[in-house]
Write a protein that holds these residues in place. Sequence first.
Motif, PDB file in Angstrom:
ATOM      1  N   ILE A  14      29.593  22.674  77.349  1.00 12.84           N
ATOM      2  CA  ILE A  14      28.393  22.083  76.754  1.00 12.84           C
ATOM      3  C   ILE A  14      27.170  22.767  77.362  1.00 12.84           C
ATOM      4  CG2 ILE A  14      27.081  19.954  76.416  1.00 12.84           C
ATOM      5  CD1 ILE A  14      29.795  19.812  75.096  1.00 12.84           C
ATOM      6  N   PRO A  15      26.216  23.213  76.551  1.00 11.24           N
ATOM      7  CA  PRO A  15      25.014  23.869  77.096  1.00 11.24           C
ATOM      8  C   PRO A  15      24.251  22.963  78.058  1.00 11.24           C
ATOM      9  CG  PRO A  15      25.174  24.173  74.718  1.00 11.24           C
ATOM     10  CD  PRO A  15      26.227  23.179  75.088  1.00 11.24           C
ATOM     11  N   ALA A  16      23.678  23.558  79.079  1.00 11.72           N
ATOM     12  CA  ALA A  16      22.904  22.803  80.078  1.00 11.72           C
ATOM     13  C   ALA A  16      21.523  22.504  79.511  1.00 11.72           C
ATOM     14  CB  ALA A  16      22.799  23.611  81.371  1.00 11.72           C
ATOM     15  N   SER A  58      24.307  17.824  82.460  1.00  7.48           N
ATOM     16  CA  SER A  58      25.247  18.268  83.497  1.00  7.48           C
ATOM     17  C   SER A  58      25.310  17.274  84.647  1.00  7.48           C
ATOM     18  CB  SER A  58      24.848  19.654  84.018  1.00  7.48           C
ATOM     19  OG  SER A  58      23.505  19.647  84.471  1.00  7.48           O
ATOM     20  N   ASP A  59      24.184  16.633  84.964  1.00  7.42           N
ATOM     21  CA  ASP A  59      24.178  15.624  86.032  1.00  7.42           C
ATOM     22  C   ASP A  59      25.017  14.415  85.638  1.00  7.42           C
ATOM     23  OD1 ASP A  59      22.529  17.233  87.535  1.00  7.42           O
ATOM     24  OD2 ASP A  59      20.689  16.151  87.024  1.00  7.42           O
ATOM     25  N   LEU A  60      24.941  14.033  84.361  1.00 11.35           N
ATOM     26  CA  LEU A  60      25.723  12.889  83.890  1.00 11.35           C
ATOM     27  C   LEU A  60      27.207  13.217  83.859  1.00 11.35           C
ATOM     28  CD1 LEU A  60      23.468  11.630  80.949  1.00 11.35           C
ATOM     29  CD2 LEU A  60      23.563  10.787  83.296  1.00 11.35           C
ATOM     30  N   PHE A  61      27.547  14.435  83.449  1.00 15.46           N
ATOM     31  CA  PHE A  61      28.955  14.835  83.386  1.00 15.46           C
ATOM     32  C   PHE A  61      29.608  14.801  84.763  1.00 15.46           C
ATOM     33  CE2 PHE A  61      27.937  17.698  79.499  1.00 15.46           C
ATOM     34  CZ  PHE A  61      28.005  16.594  78.669  1.00 15.46           C
ATOM     35  N   GLN A  62      28.849  15.136  85.784  1.00 15.52           N
ATOM     36  CA  GLN A  62      29.416  15.187  87.132  1.00 15.52           C
ATOM     37  C   GLN A  62      29.873  13.816  87.622  1.00 15.52           C
ATOM     38  OE1 GLN A  62      26.584  17.131  89.722  1.00 15.52           O
ATOM     39  NE2 GLN A  62      26.616  19.026  88.521  1.00 15.52           N
ATOM     40  N   LYS A  63      29.289  12.766  87.063  1.00 15.18           N
ATOM     41  CA  LYS A  63      29.620  11.411  87.517  1.00 15.18           C
ATOM     42  C   LYS A  63      30.994  10.972  87.041  1.00 15.18           C
ATOM     43  CE  LYS A  63      24.778   9.947  87.551  1.00 15.18           C
ATOM     44  NZ  LYS A  63      23.767   9.029  86.950  1.00 15.18           N
ATOM     45  N   LYS A  64      31.304  11.258  85.778  1.00 16.98           N
ATOM     46  CA  LYS A  64      32.567  10.826  85.171  1.00 16.98           C
ATOM     47  C   LYS A  64      32.921  11.753  84.019  1.00 16.98           C
ATOM     48  CE  LYS A  64      32.655   5.789  85.745  1.00 16.98           C
ATOM     49  NZ  LYS A  64      32.738   4.529  84.978  1.00 16.98           N
ATOM     50  N   LYS A  91      32.947  19.208  84.609  1.00 13.25           N
ATOM     51  CA  LYS A  91      32.230  20.494  84.618  1.00 13.25           C
ATOM     52  C   LYS A  91      31.481  20.744  83.309  1.00 13.25           C
ATOM     53  CE  LYS A  91      35.644  22.669  87.674  1.00 13.25           C
ATOM     54  NZ  LYS A  91      36.661  23.746  87.782  1.00 13.25           N
ATOM     55  N   GLY A  92      31.662  19.849  82.351  1.00  9.59           N
ATOM     56  CA  GLY A  92      31.010  20.040  81.056  1.00  9.59           C
ATOM     57  C   GLY A  92      31.827  20.843  80.067  1.00  9.59           C
ATOM     58  N   ASP A  93      33.119  21.035  80.361  1.00 14.69           N
ATOM     59  CA  ASP A  93      33.997  21.781  79.454  1.00 14.69           C
ATOM     60  C   ASP A  93      34.579  20.843  78.394  1.00 14.69           C
ATOM     61  OD1 ASP A  93      33.607  24.028  81.082  1.00 14.69           O
ATOM     62  OD2 ASP A  93      35.308  23.480  82.357  1.00 14.69           O
ATOM     63  N   ILE A  94      34.641  21.317  77.170  1.00 15.00           N
ATOM     64  CA  ILE A  94      35.187  20.517  76.072  1.00 15.00           C
ATOM     65  C   ILE A  94      36.715  20.512  76.141  1.00 15.00           C
ATOM     66  CG2 ILE A  94      35.362  20.302  73.563  1.00 15.00           C
ATOM     67  CD1 ILE A  94      32.652  21.809  73.420  1.00 15.00           C
ATOM     68  N   GLU A  95      37.290  19.313  76.157  1.00 16.63           N
ATOM     69  CA  GLU A  95      38.753  19.173  76.207  1.00 16.63           C
ATOM     70  C   GLU A  95      39.343  18.638  74.902  1.00 16.63           C
ATOM     71  OE1 GLU A  95      39.698  18.422  80.860  1.00 16.63           O
ATOM     72  OE2 GLU A  95      39.134  16.637  79.729  1.00 16.63           O
ATOM     73  N   PHE A  96      38.489  18.037  74.090  1.00 14.61           N
ATOM     74  CA  PHE A  96      38.932  17.471  72.808  1.00 14.61           C
ATOM     75  C   PHE A  96      37.700  17.376  71.919  1.00 14.61           C
ATOM     76  CE2 PHE A  96      39.060  13.746  70.038  1.00 14.61           C
ATOM     77  CZ  PHE A  96      40.278  13.885  69.388  1.00 14.61           C
ATOM     78  N   GLU A  97      37.906  17.546  70.607  1.00 10.52           N
ATOM     79  CA  GLU A  97      36.781  17.363  69.691  1.00 10.52           C
ATOM     80  C   GLU A  97      37.252  16.859  68.340  1.00 10.52           C
ATOM     81  OE1 GLU A  97      35.934  21.765  67.827  1.00 10.52           O
ATOM     82  OE2 GLU A  97      35.218  21.393  69.874  1.00 10.52           O
ATOM     83  N   PHE A  98      36.390  16.094  67.711  1.00  8.73           N
ATOM     84  CA  PHE A  98      36.635  15.584  66.360  1.00  8.73           C
ATOM     85  C   PHE A  98      35.321  15.740  65.601  1.00  8.73           C
ATOM     86  CE2 PHE A  98      36.826  12.494  62.976  1.00  8.73           C
ATOM     87  CZ  PHE A  98      38.165  12.461  62.592  1.00  8.73           C
ATOM     88  N   ILE A  99      35.272  16.685  64.667  1.00  3.55           N
ATOM     89  CA  ILE A  99      34.070  16.992  63.902  1.00  3.55           C
ATOM     90  C   ILE A  99      34.264  16.465  62.485  1.00  3.55           C
ATOM     91  CG2 ILE A  99      32.432  18.817  63.270  1.00  3.55           C
ATOM     92  CD1 ILE A  99      33.035  18.746  66.271  1.00  3.55           C
ATOM     93  N   SER A 100      33.290  15.701  61.997  1.00 11.25           N
ATOM     94  CA  SER A 100      33.467  15.047  60.704  1.00 11.25           C
ATOM     95  C   SER A 100      32.354  15.398  59.712  1.00 11.25           C
ATOM     96  CB  SER A 100      33.513  13.526  60.900  1.00 11.25           C
ATOM     97  OG  SER A 100      33.731  12.872  59.677  1.00 11.25           O
TER      98      SER A 100
END
Length: 201
Positions: free
Chosen positions: A38-40, A54-60, A167-176
Amino acid sequence: MKNICTIVFVLLASFVNAQQLLPKTATDVSPLLIGESIPAITLKTIDNQDVALSDLFQKKRTVLVFYRGGWCPYCNLHLAALAEAEASLLDLGYQIIAISPDSPSNLKATEDKVNYTLLSDGNGALAKAMGIAFQAPEKYQSMLSKSSNGLNTDFLPVPSVFIVNNKGDIEFEFISPDYKHRISNDLLVAAAKSLKNETIK
């Protein structure tokens, strides 16, 4: 020589302009893929404060949701359904963050219906960087301008759900591309559980 320089400049300007053009329809978008980051980008909270994703992603680990706006009845149904799945996702160690072009002040109407985090992407910087923004049909433009406090008149995000690691890496996506069709809670929770189990292994 002047003529050559002029031609080169015009070609470069045309190329840059073409790069900035939004896809014409929801089916034309080219979203980021699983494994990409995900872009910073910094967004706005309901209190109009800057927050770095990125700060929010680091939490959970995060369930990242893009919706069209609080004016969209299908989005409101989806957000309400997500609220029902929130307890299960929290138990699995996830947080939910939902993002729309709505301004911080207009997010407040949606906040009353959910407990999870809502963020404003009023100018579409994130949606465009993620490849899920497309040209809004003309009939939406005045409403989009109103809901974003004038920041957005030209784009809509394709309703999307991403599961993102710390780390902000995409592990799953659902685009509609069909905004009336959204991911079910059962599928989302199952995907979140599967990804957590893979991490534990």
